[in-house]
Write a protein that holds these residues in place. Structure first.
Motif, mmCIF file in Angstrom:
data_model
loop_
_atom_site.group_PDB
_atom_site.id
_atom_site.type_symbol
_atom_site.label_atom_id
_atom_site.label_comp_id
_atom_site.label_asym_id
_atom_site.label_seq_id
_atom_site.Cartn_x
_atom_site.Cartn_y
_atom_site.Cartn_z
ATOM 1 N N PRO A 119 0.829 -1.209 0.000
ATOM 2 C CA PRO A 119 0.000 0.000 0.000
ATOM 3 C C PRO A 119 0.863 1.259 0.000
ATOM 4 O O PRO A 119 1.971 1.254 0.564
ATOM 5 N N PRO A 120 0.375 2.353 -0.614
ATOM 6 C CA PRO A 120 1.226 3.537 -0.827
ATOM 7 C C PRO A 120 1.918 4.088 0.416
ATOM 8 O O PRO A 120 3.116 4.359 0.385
ATOM 9 N N VAL A 121 1.182 4.266 1.521
ATOM 10 C CA VAL A 121 1.818 4.811 2.724
ATOM 11 C C VAL A 121 2.882 3.847 3.241
ATOM 12 O O VAL A 121 4.005 4.243 3.580
ATOM 13 N N GLN A 122 2.556 2.561 3.289
ATOM 14 C CA GLN A 122 3.510 1.560 3.753
ATOM 15 C C GLN A 122 4.680 1.434 2.785
ATOM 16 O O GLN A 122 5.812 1.143 3.207
ATOM 17 N N ALA A 123 4.436 1.660 1.503
ATOM 18 C CA ALA A 123 5.523 1.652 0.531
ATOM 19 C C ALA A 123 6.503 2.786 0.817
ATOM 20 O O ALA A 123 7.722 2.614 0.711
ATOM 21 N N ASN A 124 5.975 3.946 1.197
ATOM 22 C CA ASN A 124 6.846 5.077 1.494
ATOM 23 C C ASN A 124 7.654 4.836 2.762
ATOM 24 O O ASN A 124 8.857 5.119 2.812
ATOM 25 N N THR A 125 7.007 4.294 3.797
ATOM 26 C CA THR A 125 7.746 4.001 5.024
ATOM 27 C C THR A 125 8.802 2.923 4.779
ATOM 28 O O THR A 125 9.938 3.028 5.250
ATOM 29 N N SER A 126 8.439 1.905 4.021
ATOM 30 C CA SER A 126 9.381 0.810 3.737
ATOM 31 C C SER A 126 10.542 1.288 2.882
ATOM 32 O O SER A 126 11.685 0.865 3.071
ATOM 33 N N SER A 127 10.267 2.176 1.920
ATOM 34 C CA SER A 127 11.323 2.741 1.083
ATOM 35 C C SER A 127 12.320 3.528 1.931
ATOM 36 O O SER A 127 13.540 3.425 1.742
ATOM 37 N N THR A 128 11.802 4.321 2.881
ATOM 38 C CA THR A 128 12.677 5.098 3.758
ATOM 39 C C THR A 128 13.598 4.187 4.560
ATOM 40 O O THR A 128 14.799 4.444 4.688
ATOM 41 N N VAL A 129 13.035 3.105 5.098
ATOM 42 C CA VAL A 129 13.833 2.171 5.891
ATOM 43 C C VAL A 129 14.872 1.469 5.014
ATOM 44 O O VAL A 129 16.030 1.308 5.409
ATOM 45 N N ALA A 130 14.466 1.077 3.806
ATOM 46 C CA ALA A 130 15.370 0.336 2.917
ATOM 47 C C ALA A 130 16.568 1.169 2.490
ATOM 48 O O ALA A 130 17.682 0.653 2.367
ATOM 49 N N LEU A 131 16.357 2.447 2.267
ATOM 50 C CA LEU A 131 17.441 3.303 1.784
ATOM 51 C C LEU A 131 18.221 3.966 2.918
ATOM 52 O O LEU A 131 19.224 4.641 2.673
ATOM 53 N N PHE A 132 17.764 3.754 4.144
ATOM 54 C CA PHE A 132 18.374 4.422 5.295
ATOM 55 C C PHE A 132 19.837 4.053 5.536
ATOM 56 O O PHE A 132 20.669 4.941 5.774
ATOM 57 N N PRO A 133 20.232 2.764 5.503
ATOM 58 C CA PRO A 133 21.637 2.434 5.792
ATOM 59 C C PRO A 133 22.630 3.129 4.865
ATOM 60 O O PRO A 133 23.716 3.531 5.303
ATOM 61 N N GLY A 134 22.278 3.253 3.586
ATOM 62 C CA GLY A 134 23.179 3.927 2.655
ATOM 63 C C GLY A 134 23.402 5.377 3.035
ATOM 64 O O GLY A 134 24.534 5.884 3.014
ATOM 65 N N GLY A 135 22.316 6.065 3.412
ATOM 66 C CA GLY A 135 22.453 7.453 3.845
ATOM 67 C C GLY A 135 23.234 7.580 5.134
ATOM 68 O O GLY A 135 24.020 8.522 5.316
ATOM 69 N N LEU A 136 23.039 6.626 6.026
ATOM 70 C CA LEU A 136 23.766 6.638 7.295
ATOM 71 C C LEU A 136 25.262 6.449 7.065
ATOM 72 O O LEU A 136 26.089 7.094 7.719
ATOM 73 N N ALA A 137 25.608 5.583 6.122
ATOM 74 C CA ALA A 137 27.022 5.375 5.801
ATOM 75 C C ALA A 137 27.646 6.653 5.246
ATOM 76 O O ALA A 137 28.791 7.001 5.578
ATOM 77 N N SER A 138 26.894 7.371 4.414
ATOM 78 C CA SER A 138 27.395 8.644 3.871
ATOM 79 C C SER A 138 27.589 9.665 4.988
ATOM 80 O O SER A 138 28.570 10.408 5.004
ATOM 81 N N ALA A 139 26.632 9.706 5.928
ATOM 82 C CA ALA A 139 26.749 10.650 7.040
ATOM 83 C C ALA A 139 27.997 10.355 7.879
ATOM 84 O O ALA A 139 28.695 11.266 8.322
ATOM 85 N N TRP A 140 28.274 9.070 8.079
ATOM 86 C CA TRP A 140 29.466 8.697 8.842
ATOM 87 C C TRP A 140 30.737 9.114 8.112
ATOM 88 O O TRP A 140 31.696 9.588 8.737
ATOM 89 N N ALA A 141 30.727 8.986 6.796
ATOM 90 C CA ALA A 141 31.894 9.375 6.012
ATOM 91 C C ALA A 141 32.140 10.881 6.094
ATOM 92 O O ALA A 141 33.286 11.335 6.024
ATOM 93 N N TYR A 142 31.064 11.657 6.251
ATOM 94 C CA TYR A 142 31.170 13.121 6.291
ATOM 95 C C TYR A 142 31.264 13.667 7.720
ATOM 96 O O TYR A 142 31.247 14.886 7.910
ATOM 97 N N ARG A 143 31.353 12.812 8.723
ATOM 98 C CA ARG A 143 31.183 13.233 10.109
ATOM 99 C C ARG A 143 32.148 14.333 10.540
ATOM 100 O O ARG A 143 31.787 15.204 11.346
ATOM 101 N N ASP A 144 33.354 14.341 10.001
ATOM 102 C CA ASP A 144 34.347 15.334 10.422
ATOM 103 C C ASP A 144 34.056 16.729 9.876
ATOM 104 O O ASP A 144 34.587 17.711 10.380
ATOM 105 N N GLY A 145 33.212 16.808 8.845
ATOM 106 C CA GLY A 145 32.938 18.114 8.242
ATOM 107 C C GLY A 145 31.621 18.726 8.667
ATOM 108 O O GLY A 145 31.227 19.772 8.158
ATOM 109 N N ALA A 146 30.918 18.093 9.615
ATOM 110 C CA ALA A 146 29.601 18.584 10.040
ATOM 111 C C ALA A 146 29.778 19.738 11.015
ATOM 112 O O ALA A 146 29.835 19.549 12.233
#
Length: 255
Positions: free
Chosen positions: A38-65
């Protein structure tokens, strides 16, 4: 099995897009809807699925925050976290029919941000300068958008921050990555706590996104930036158009 293969493949493409130019949710969200989520659950699931990749990028940039202009990064982080939680709770309370109705407009907003966000930011920066308090208010609003949908929210943040900070735009990549991940973190926690995630499809997509993100990063080192941008914008425009036609064409034909 076919749904798992489709969501895994979509995750690979979405992860690669996020690594190259952004816009991965343009692929992950429609794929989950096509898989029967369902659309709402698809959006929540998409956010969770793509979250680790974004978290890895944030960790890589941590010194410049660092701070953005006169606004401390902690203040921006607090505004983003609060906004992200509000956005996530709003999404959880949105009926699927309502979300389906507004989804094409959310995709259009994200498409325009991907296509023109940096240019608009540069044009505004040449004419306007806003107070730090206004930036925090706007950041709270962007946090809401990030928790609710989030497409191209990082580009929107840079456009807003440019009105406050006239420094090197590249320096804003680190705080942008951190704060996008912050909005996603609080949203992911809210979605999981609410039981709003379809785990089989989400885990398949998450695995694909990790692989795609790793591969996309290597492709990005070799592929011309203008080609990557052109392909990304073409894909996002086509997907947005499909959703507009799917949502509104039947109503227009009835009239």
């Amino acid at each position: 099995m076919n749904a798992m293969i489709m969501t895994f493949s979509a995750g690979m493409v979405a992860g690669a897009m996020n690594a190259l130019a952004g816009g991965g949710s343009f692929v992950s969200l429609p794929a989950l809807i096509a898989a029967g989520v369902p659309p709402v659950q698809a959006n929540t699931s998409s956010t969770v699925a793509l979250f680790p990749g974004g978290l890895a990028s944030a960790w890589a940039y941590r010194d410049g925050a660092r701070s953005v202009g006169a606004v401390p990064i902690r203040a921006l982080l607090a505004a983003t976290l609060c906004g992200g939680l509000v956005g996530a709770l709003l999404l959880l309370r949105t009926p699927s029919a309502t979300f389906s109705f507004v989804l094409p407009w959310l995709l259009l907003a994200a498409s325009l941000a991907l296509a023109f966000g940096r240019r608009v930011g540069e044009a505004l920066r040449a004419r306007w300068h806003i107070h730090a308090h206004a930036v925090l208010a706007l950041q709270f609003g962007l946090g809401i958008y990030g928790g609710y949908f989030g497409g191209a929210v990082g580009i929107m943040m840079i456009a807003v921050w440019g009105l406050l900070d006239n420094g090197d735009i590249k320096r804003l990549n680190a705080p942008r990555t951190l704060l996008v991940s912050a909005a996603n973190t609080v949203a992911v926690l809210a979605f999981i706590a609410a039981g709003a995630v379809r785990w089989p499809e989400t885990l398949a997509m998450l695995a694909g996104a990790v692989i795609g993100g790793y591969g996309g990063a290597h492709v990005g080192k070799r592929a011309p930036a203008n080609v990557i941008r052109a392909v990304t914008l073409c894909a996002t425009a086509c997907i947005t158009l499909v959703f507009f036609l799917k949502t509104y064409a039947p109503t227009l034909l009835q009239h």
